[in-house]
Structure formats: C-alpha cells, structure tokens
Design an enzyme around this catalytic site. Structure first.
Site, PDB file in Angstrom:
ATOM      1  N   TRP A   1      86.063  16.631 -48.136  1.00  0.00           N
ATOM      2  CA  TRP A   1      86.146  15.482 -47.520  1.00  0.00           C
ATOM      3  C   TRP A   1      87.173  15.251 -46.701  1.00  0.00           C
ATOM      4  O   TRP A   1      87.181  14.713 -45.717  1.00  0.00           O
ATOM      5  CB  TRP A   1      86.360  14.226 -48.761  1.00  0.00           C
ATOM      6  CG  TRP A   1      84.976  13.832 -49.610  1.00  0.00           C
ATOM      7  CD1 TRP A   1      85.082  14.254 -50.843  1.00  0.00           C
ATOM      8  CD2 TRP A   1      83.769  13.533 -48.774  1.00  0.00           C
ATOM      9  NE1 TRP A   1      83.336  13.931 -51.223  1.00  0.00           N
ATOM     10  CE2 TRP A   1      82.868  13.652 -50.012  1.00  0.00           C
ATOM     11  CE3 TRP A   1      83.312  13.154 -47.562  1.00  0.00           C
ATOM     12  CZ2 TRP A   1      81.539  13.260 -49.969  1.00  0.00           C
ATOM     13  CZ3 TRP A   1      81.850  12.811 -47.699  1.00  0.00           C
ATOM     14  CH2 TRP A   1      81.067  12.761 -48.732  1.00  0.00           C
TER      15      TRP A   1
ATOM     16  N   ASP B   1      92.533   8.883 -48.181  1.00  0.00           N
ATOM     17  CA  ASP B   1      90.982   8.580 -48.735  1.00  0.00           C
ATOM     18  C   ASP B   1      91.118   8.714 -50.271  1.00  0.00           C
ATOM     19  O   ASP B   1      91.505   9.678 -50.917  1.00  0.00           O
ATOM     20  CB  ASP B   1      90.373   9.546 -48.263  1.00  0.00           C
ATOM     21  CG  ASP B   1      88.797   9.456 -48.811  1.00  0.00           C
ATOM     22  OD1 ASP B   1      88.468   8.577 -49.650  1.00  0.00           O
ATOM     23  OD2 ASP B   1      88.027  10.202 -48.336  1.00  0.00           O
TER      24      ASP B   1
ATOM     25  N   LYS C   1      82.436   4.995 -56.724  1.00  0.00           N
ATOM     26  CA  LYS C   1      82.997   5.982 -57.815  1.00  0.00           C
ATOM     27  C   LYS C   1      83.530   5.139 -58.860  1.00  0.00           C
ATOM     28  O   LYS C   1      83.395   5.373 -59.930  1.00  0.00           O
ATOM     29  CB  LYS C   1      83.942   7.126 -56.952  1.00  0.00           C
ATOM     30  CG  LYS C   1      83.217   8.062 -56.387  1.00  0.00           C
ATOM     31  CD  LYS C   1      82.475   7.863 -55.050  1.00  0.00           C
ATOM     32  CE  LYS C   1      81.871   9.072 -54.496  1.00  0.00           C
ATOM     33  NZ  LYS C   1      82.394   9.426 -53.095  1.00  0.00           N
TER      34      LYS C   1
HETATM   35  C1  LIG Z   1      82.183   9.939 -52.079  1.00  0.00           C
HETATM   36  C2  LIG Z   1      83.200  10.195 -50.895  1.00  0.00           C
HETATM   37  C3  LIG Z   1      83.312   9.951 -49.619  1.00  0.00           C
HETATM   38  C4  LIG Z   1      82.200   9.370 -48.751  1.00  0.00           C
HETATM   39  O1  LIG Z   1      82.045   8.250 -49.120  1.00  0.00           O
HETATM   40  P1  LIG Z   1      80.724   7.455 -48.459  1.00  0.00           P
HETATM   41  O2  LIG Z   1      80.663   6.101 -49.099  1.00  0.00           O
HETATM   42  O3  LIG Z   1      79.392   8.076 -48.893  1.00  0.00           O
HETATM   43  O4  LIG Z   1      80.925   7.487 -46.939  1.00  0.00           O
HETATM   44  C5  LIG Z   1      84.562  10.166 -49.060  1.00  0.00           C
HETATM   45  N1  LIG Z   1      85.672  10.804 -49.531  1.00  0.00           N
HETATM   46  C6  LIG Z   1      85.631  10.867 -50.713  1.00  0.00           C
HETATM   47  C7  LIG Z   1      87.044  11.434 -51.467  1.00  0.00           C
HETATM   48  C8  LIG Z   1      84.559  10.642 -51.664  1.00  0.00           C
HETATM   49  O5  LIG Z   1      84.572  11.032 -52.714  1.00  0.00           O
END
Ligand SMILES: *Cc1c(COP(=O)(O)O)cnc(C)c1O
Length: 361
Positions: free
Chosen positions: A102, A172, A196
């Site tokens: 990511w 993030d 999540k």
């Molecule tokens: C799942 C995830 C994403 C992507 O999320 P989307 O909502 O599909 O854009 C980005 N960063 C991390 C750390 C993730 O776990």
C-alpha cells in the site's frame, strides 16, 4: 443461519452486536418512520447522529483541539492522490516510507501532484521489516512524510510513531486505526478506509490538523478540497449516510469494550496466541516478518510444504474458518484479526492448525 469465524482482510468482519443493532433498526430508525438510508442527510435527526458519531470518534482517539474529523468517500486509494493534491505544491517533494504494497501504491499515485521520494523502503527484504528510522532520507522542506502504519498484505506494522521533526506526518491507517490508543498530536493527517476496522467500504475517515487545510497549492474542484469538506462538515454533497451510521455503531461498541486500551489488550492477546502457534509448530508453519515488525492485525504465514496451502484453505472453510487465503500477490495464508474478531476465533484457528499439521504431517 450460521455465521463462521471470519478472517477476511477487507471488507472484513464487523462486531456481531453492531450487525444485530443495524438489523433491528433497519426498517425504522430512531423514530424516523423510515430507515437511516432513506432520510435526508440535512435533516435534524441525521445531523445530530453525525455529530454524535464524530464526538465518539474524538473521544475514542482523544483527538486534540485543532483537528478536523472528516467522513469522506472514495476509499483510501482516492486519497493516495487527493492528499498530495491538497498538501503539495507543484515540484515539491513528498517523502514516502514504504514497507509494503500500500505504501508503494501511495507513492506511485502521488506522482501527478508531488515529487514522491521513497525516503526508506524494506523492499529488499521482501517487506518483512520496518526500515530503521536512522536510515530514512528525509527532506526538511518536504510537503509531508507519508507512512503506512500497518501493511495489510505483508503483515508488517509500525509499532511506534516515528519522529519526523517539523514536517507533517501523514498516515494511511486503513487497517490498524482504532486497534490501540494513539497520540494523534504526532500526526498532521490520518486517513483510513472504513472496511477493515470501522464499517462498510466506501467511507473514509480522516483526521487532519487545521493548519494543513490552509494550504492551497493549486486550484481544485471544491469536491476535492479537504478545506471545503471541513467547512461543510463533510456534507458538501450527499455523504455515505449508511457508512456513517454503521461507523457510529462500531464506535459505540468500542466504547462498551473499554475503549482503545481494552481493544489493544485483546489485540495483543489474539496476535500472541496465533504467532505462538506458528512459532511453536516446529517449522510446520512459518512467518518471515521480523518479530518487532509483526502485525497484530494481519498475520501471514506459509506452510513448510507449500503444496498443502491450497488444501489448508478449503479445509479451514469447512471447519468454519473463512477467508484465510493469502493475498494473490504473496500467496500463503493470511489471518486478519481486526477488532471485531474475538479471541475465541483465533483459538479455533490455532486448534485447526494443530489438527491439520497432525493429519497432514
Ligand atoms: C485496504 C487498504 C487500502 C485500500 O483501500 P480502498 O478502500 O480499497 O481504496 C489502502 N491502504 C491500506 C493500508 C489498506 O489496508
């Protein structure tokens, strides 16, 4: 009806109490004679709920004054682009610390609006560690430093907030937000896709320091400007009302569980239980992540005999243990242990692993 233990990486398990409450209120919410999805976001009932949800999040994370909380859309991925759009001037450098998939994506998506610099990366060891802070090549004039606190695919987690001096730290936190108490004051901007640890996909929760909203590096359509969203209380247009509502149920549930300190205790116990089962299997199961960087949210492992991995996953599913297949980029097994996954689920997984090893030994 039978709900199994769900180890999905995302969209992921929600607390059963949250789903039951949503179910009970689905047809008629809060005396509105309609569901929460069927009423105006500008009405008093929804606005009051939205404000309460924000207040609960602020309480859980002890968000200091001087920060705005936003309920946005587009998934974390959209904000890989929107963060540099809002914070970075043309030609300005933005530093990225990359410890997995990511972070890599965030850095590459930034390049239309920033000069992304990979200030540190653990790619060389297959993303099994967090690069040592002493080795980070940071620019004191960078627009921000971006980190991914938990790498969902590689099972690597940053357990300490790095000191990056006066440059705003952007994180993030899609897959570890609300899994432990956090000192928000160390961050300039935190963003997280909801699917999540919070609620339905499509919702993004953002916590942003107000001075960063004053940056206006380029003309932007209003809908892309965080400052406009903040001024409109995240209601510049119709927000994800259902997502906002379910997030609120999750925040209430978290408060009932003893807040984030209670959550951290549980998450530590869950992860320790599973890593012990892996490490104590005599090499039958293996996790390659450096112990100090092991994720408490996403535990990845391989079987010594990789040909048994495609057998493990469907057998586990028949035993009521869902979604254990590793990400397609890495293979192997991945068990995601987000807040909503109870210790009991982890114990059931460990019992299955030891029985599987005995049968297929
Ligand atoms: C799942 C995830 C994403 C992507 O999320 P989307 O909502 O599909 O854009 C980005 N960063 C991390 C750390 C993730 O776990």
């Amino acid at each position: 009806m039978s709900r199994a233990w769900n180890f999905s990486a995302g969209p992921a398990a929600l607390p059963e109490a949250v789903l039951r409450r949503a179910q009970a209120e689905l047809l008629e919410w809060n005396g509105a004679h309609a569901s929460v999805m069927e009423i105006s976001h500008r009405g008093k009932a929804f606005m009051e709920m939205a404000a309460r949800v924000e207040a609960d999040l602020r309480e859980l994370l002890a968000v200091p004054s001087g920060y705005k909380v936003l309920f946005l859309q587009g998934g974390a991925t959209q904000h890989f682009a929107q963060v540099p759009m809002n914070l970075c001037a043309d030609g300005q450098r933005a530093d990225y610390v990359v410890n997995g998939h990511w972070g890599e994506k965030a850095a590459s998506e930034a390049s239309a609006y920033a000069v992304p610099n990979v200030a540190a990366s653990s790619k060389a060891d297959g993303y099994t560690s967090i690069p040592d802070r002493a080795t980070w090549d940071l620019d004191p004039h960078a627009a921000y430093v971006h980190v991914t606190t938990n790498e969902t695919i590689h099972g690597v987690e940053m357990h300490d907030v790095p000191d990056v001096g006066g440059v705003p730290l952007v994180a993030d936190m899609s897959s570890d937000i609300l899994s432990h108490p956090l000192d928000v004051s160390k961050f300039g901007l935190i963003y997280a896709g909801a699917q999540k640890n919070i609620g339905p996909s499509g919702l993004v929760v953002m916590i942003v320091r107000e001075d960063l909203l004053e940056r206006q590096p380029r003309p932007l359509p209003r809908i892309f400007r965080y400052a406009e969203q903040a001024a409109a209380n995240s209601m510049l247009n119709t927000p994800n009302t259902w997502g906002w509502y379910v997030a609120g149920l999750t925040f209430q549930w978290l408060k009932e569980q003893g807040g984030l300190a209670g959550m951290e205790r549980r998450n530590r116990a869950k992860a320790a239980t599973l890593y012990q089962a892996i490490d104590g299997s005599g090499g039958y199961y293996r996790n390659r992540v450096r112990p100090e960087a092991r994720s408490r949210m996403n535990v990845i492992f391989n079987l010594q005999d990789a040909t048994l991995e495609p057998v493990f996953v469907p057998e586990a599913e028949r035993a009521g243990l869902l979604a254990l297949k590793g990400h397609r980029a890495l293979g192997g097994i991945r068990a995601s242990l987000y807040n909503a996954v109870p210790l009991e689920a982890v114990q059931a997984l460990c019992a299955f692993m030891s029985e599987f090893a005995r049968r297929h030994g």
